[in-house]
Design a protein around this motif. Structure first.
Motif, short mmCIF file in Angstrom:
data_model
loop_
_atom_site.label_atom_id
_atom_site.label_comp_id
_atom_site.label_asym_id
_atom_site.label_seq_id
_atom_site.Cartn_x
_atom_site.Cartn_y
_atom_site.Cartn_z
N TYR A 112 13.99 41.26 13.26
CA TYR A 112 13.10 42.37 13.67
C TYR A 112 12.34 43.04 12.42
O TYR A 112 13.37 44.03 11.81
CB TYR A 112 13.41 43.16 14.86
CG TYR A 112 12.53 44.59 14.87
CD1 TYR A 112 11.25 44.44 15.02
CD2 TYR A 112 13.31 45.66 15.44
CE1 TYR A 112 10.29 45.49 15.26
CE2 TYR A 112 12.43 46.79 15.54
CZ TYR A 112 11.31 46.65 15.56
OH TYR A 112 10.41 47.95 15.62
N LYS A 114 10.84 46.12 11.00
CA LYS A 114 10.69 47.46 11.50
C LYS A 114 9.70 47.90 10.32
O LYS A 114 10.06 48.22 9.22
CB LYS A 114 11.56 48.11 11.79
CG LYS A 114 11.43 49.41 12.44
CD LYS A 114 12.63 50.18 12.94
CE LYS A 114 12.54 51.57 13.71
NZ LYS A 114 13.74 52.40 13.89
N ILE A 183 11.80 42.88 21.40
CA ILE A 183 12.94 43.79 20.65
C ILE A 183 14.22 43.97 21.53
O ILE A 183 15.12 43.49 21.35
CB ILE A 183 12.40 45.07 19.95
CG1 ILE A 183 11.29 44.84 19.07
CG2 ILE A 183 13.64 45.65 19.24
CD1 ILE A 183 10.58 46.23 18.86
N ARG A 187 17.72 41.96 21.78
CA ARG A 187 18.81 42.87 21.64
C ARG A 187 19.83 42.53 22.84
O ARG A 187 20.97 42.50 22.43
CB ARG A 187 18.41 44.54 21.66
CG ARG A 187 19.61 45.37 20.93
CD ARG A 187 18.99 46.75 21.00
NE ARG A 187 18.32 46.83 19.93
CZ ARG A 187 17.07 47.51 19.66
NH1 ARG A 187 16.59 47.98 20.82
NH2 ARG A 187 16.65 47.83 18.61
N GLU A 194 18.05 44.06 12.77
CA GLU A 194 16.87 45.03 12.54
C GLU A 194 16.85 45.12 10.96
O GLU A 194 17.78 45.44 10.36
CB GLU A 194 17.12 46.09 13.27
CG GLU A 194 15.88 46.97 13.35
CD GLU A 194 16.24 48.14 14.31
OE1 GLU A 194 15.91 48.98 14.05
OE2 GLU A 194 16.81 47.80 15.43
#
Ligand code: AP5
Length: 216
Positions: A112, A114, A183, A187, A194
């Motif tokens: 992911y 971010k 997400i 998770r 991340e």
């Protein structure tokens, strides 16, 4: 190694996928690239997808899922694959998970990216691509040696239609309302990693490489 690169538009998913694929020989499957190729070749998929893409909306789920399953099945997966920009809705994620489990090829890691909104807008408005080989540049961060000319093949550089400020805002809205929930989904499966998409491309690559190196 079977990876998903998840994050907002402009997070650097494509940039990292190309780096990993070129350096490690992992198959790179970008839904955006495959759809744009279909638009260019005026295939049935391309004709249907074009208007959604130009408006910054998602192409209908079933069309994208079918296209990606076919692409995964026929690609050379000896070293694994990277799904870049797919899945993008919970429906797509659940469908592809079921298909991949059936093929005994489940996703093992989801990265992911971010990334801050102002960075995304700066990157996308400055992005340029090569018409011939698809190489990716940024007018400030990663400029070509000669303006509007590809370093790799000498092709002409262009700006994607959906990289206008207005369409970028729409794409971000779509990401927030339809993709961000993935997400939590990944998770919950314990496979989400991340990282900060704000950092330099080489730093991001090192981070990804550090996580994957025991399997590369
Ligand atoms: P797609 O092509 O997937 O676009 P996107 O997700 O909006 O992602 P981008 O390609 O814009 O960003 P990126 O994260 O890959 O960033 P990049 O590495 O290029 O999708 C386009 C459209 O297709 C969608 O809007 C939708 O209509 C349709 N579609 C696609 N998938 C779909 C799906 N699953 N379901 C339904 N519809 C779908 O980097 C951006 C710029 O920043 C570049 O200029 C790069 O050089 C620069 N850069 C990258 N990393 C860094 C860094 N670390 N530091 C500085 N600059 C950087």
């Amino acid at each position: 190694m079977r990876l998903v690169f998840l994050g907002p538009p402009g997070a650097g998913k494509g940039t990292q996928a190309v780096m990993l694929s070129e350096r490690r020989g992992i198959l790179h499957l970008s839904t955006g690239d495959i759809l744009r190729e279909n638009v260019k070749r005026r295939t049935e998929i391309g004709k249907k997808a074009k208007s959604f893409m130009e408006k910054g909306e998602l192409v209908p789920d079933d069309m994208v899922i079918e296209m990606m399953i076919e692409t995964i099945k026929t690609g050379n997966k000896d070293k694994g694959f990277i799904l870049d920009g797919f899945p993008r809705t919970l429906y797509q994620a659940k469908k592809i998970d079921g298909e991949l489990e059936g093929l005994n090829l489940p996703i093992d890691t989801v990265f992911y990216f971010k990334t801050s909104i102002d960075i995304v807008i700066f990157r996308l408005t400055g992005r340029r691509l090569c018409k011939d080989c698809g190489a990716n540049y940024h007018i400030k961060n990663m400029p070509p040696k000669k303006e509007d000319v590809c370093d790799k093949c000498g092709g002409e550089l262009y700006q994607r239609k959906d990289d206008s400020e207005e369409t970028i805002k729409k794409r971000l809205e779509v990401y927030n309302s339809q993709t961000e929930e993935l997400i939590g989904y990944y998770r919950g499966k314990g496979i989400l990693k991340e990282l900060s998409g704000d950092l330099d491309a080489d730093v991001v690559y090192e981070e990804i490489f550090g996580i994957l190196k025991k399997d590369l």
